[in-house]
Design a protein around this motif. Structure first.
Motif, mmCIF file in Angstrom:
data_model
loop_
_atom_site.group_PDB
_atom_site.id
_atom_site.type_symbol
_atom_site.label_atom_id
_atom_site.label_comp_id
_atom_site.label_asym_id
_atom_site.label_seq_id
_atom_site.Cartn_x
_atom_site.Cartn_y
_atom_site.Cartn_z
ATOM 1 N N ASP A 1 -75.355 79.559 52.425
ATOM 2 C CA ASP A 1 -75.742 80.842 53.005
ATOM 3 C C ASP A 1 -74.763 81.692 53.252
ATOM 4 N N THR B 1 -74.948 84.726 54.786
ATOM 5 C CA THR B 1 -75.264 85.317 56.087
ATOM 6 C C THR B 1 -74.495 84.478 57.209
ATOM 7 N N GLN C 1 -70.640 92.654 57.599
ATOM 8 C CA GLN C 1 -71.576 91.547 57.870
ATOM 9 C C GLN C 1 -72.841 92.254 57.911
ATOM 10 N N ASP D 1 -76.027 91.150 55.646
ATOM 11 C CA ASP D 1 -77.567 90.636 56.366
ATOM 12 C C ASP D 1 -78.487 91.613 55.989
ATOM 13 N N TYR E 1 -79.869 90.461 52.150
ATOM 14 C CA TYR E 1 -80.794 89.306 52.238
ATOM 15 C C TYR E 1 -82.095 89.511 52.603
#
Length: 350
Positions: free
Chosen positions: A123, A125, A326, A330, A333
């Motif tokens: 993952d 994230t 980041q 995020d 997704y």
């Protein structure tokens, strides 16, 4: 009087002796204490000489000065599977103490979202991104003697191009154009890195390479726009023009979309062009160290010495902060499942 003064001096000395250790303890920098004497390793998910390797070594030469405690910084390589091997190693194996950083292709971030189940085993994230080395244009280049002379030709004539492995921009970019728009691209995959693909192009084994970062293209073909150059830029694989390429009238692949839906899918897919040189830490690194390395990264990338070093290598270095990167990941997704499904189909169709 003399006795009283002596007593006051003795009392003050005792007080200082008592409080000095506490003051020293309060002034200690836990980040500097942790990194002092250690080695920070930057893993490039490409072979030596590839685009990721160039940025990993560029950062490694200058980062030490900006990390508290001034640890040694070394760069190493872990090529394979379009840099997924390096990304998964960072996620599952690398120490989670802030001493291991990796740079990988954006496809490694996109793969769990768009790729096949067997490859989507982590993952992104949950990674701690410390910054992006460059927001880069991505291009398709061909030999000047190839049968395809314009990008429009790829819908009429076969173009033989080289690639690495699934998840790499060298694979995914041409695969999407082939499956979504119907380009006649014959993709020969399995090369170790972009350097090896370009060598095959130079030797006439291949006719071109697509999904190549513009900074890498300029580095490997410094005479790219000269009429005597072996290769030329066929197209910019993006949704918006790049000033340097627009001045040469290089077309955008997105302009070859036949429907609004195709354009929307390409807009989503080309988001990865914003994050072509992502640096990350594993999940679970203490947040104070993440914050320290994010600051060290952006300070290093903006440093005059690093920028001069990058200029000597003909490498662009326009960074983004870890916080910005980041947020992009995020947000990515949270894309609608319907649009993701359409892009998955384009990526995974044979």
């Amino acid at each position: 009087m003399i006795v009283s003064r002596a007593r006051r001096i003795a009392a003050l000395s005792a007080l200082l002796a008592f409080t000095a250790p506490a003051m020293a303890q309060n002034n200690k920098d836990p980040i500097a204490d942790f990194y002092r004497g250690k080695t920070v390793t930057i893993v490039a998910g490409s072979s030596v000489g590839g685009g990721l390797d160039v940025y990993a070594r560029l950062l490694a030469r200058h980062l030490q000065r900006f990390i508290p405690g001034n640890p040694a910084v070394v760069a190493t390589n872990m090529p394979g599977a379009g840099s997924l091997i390096a990304a998964k190693h960072l996620y599952t194996v690398a120490p989670k103490d802030g001493t291991h950083i990796a740079i990988f292709l954006p496809g490694a971030i996109f793969e769990p979202l768009f790729g096949t189940t067997e490859r989507a085993s982590f993952d992104p994230t949950k990674l701690n991104f410390i910054g992006n080395g460059n927001s880069e244009a991505v291009v398709c280049i061909t030999r000047r003697d190839a049968p395809v002379q314009t990008y429009g030709d790829v819908f009429q004539k076969e173009l033989v191009i080289g690639a690495t492995g699934p998840g790499s921009t060298l694979v995914d970019y041409p695969v999407v154009i082939r499956n979504l728009l119907g380009a006649k691209l014959k993709i020969i995959s399995g090369y170790k890195g972009s350097r090896e693909v370009n060598l095959a192009v130079q030797q006439g084994e291949l006719q071109g390479i697509c999904g190549l970062g513009w900074s890498s293209a300029k580095l490997q073909y410094p005479d790219l726009f000269e009429p005597s150059s072996l290769v030329k830029v066929l197209a910019l694989e993006d949704v918006k023009p790049h000033p340097e390429l627009a001045s040469k009238n290089i077309p955008l692949t997105v302009d070859f979309a036949k429907t609004p839906e195709q354009r929307q899918i390409l807009n989503l897919f080309y988001t990865q062009g914003v994050i072509t040189r992502p640096f990350a830490l594993p999940p679970g690194v203490p947040q104070e160290r993440v914050a320290a390395l994010r600051k060290a990264f952006i300070d290093t990338m903006r440093d005059r010495e690093l920028q001069a070093d990058a200029a000597k290598q003909r490498t662009d270095a326009v960074p983004q902060t870890g916080e910005e990167l980041q947020q992009i990941v995020d947000t990515l997704y949270t894309t609608s499942p319907q649009l993701i499904g359409q892009l998955k189909e384009a990526l995974n169709a044979k």
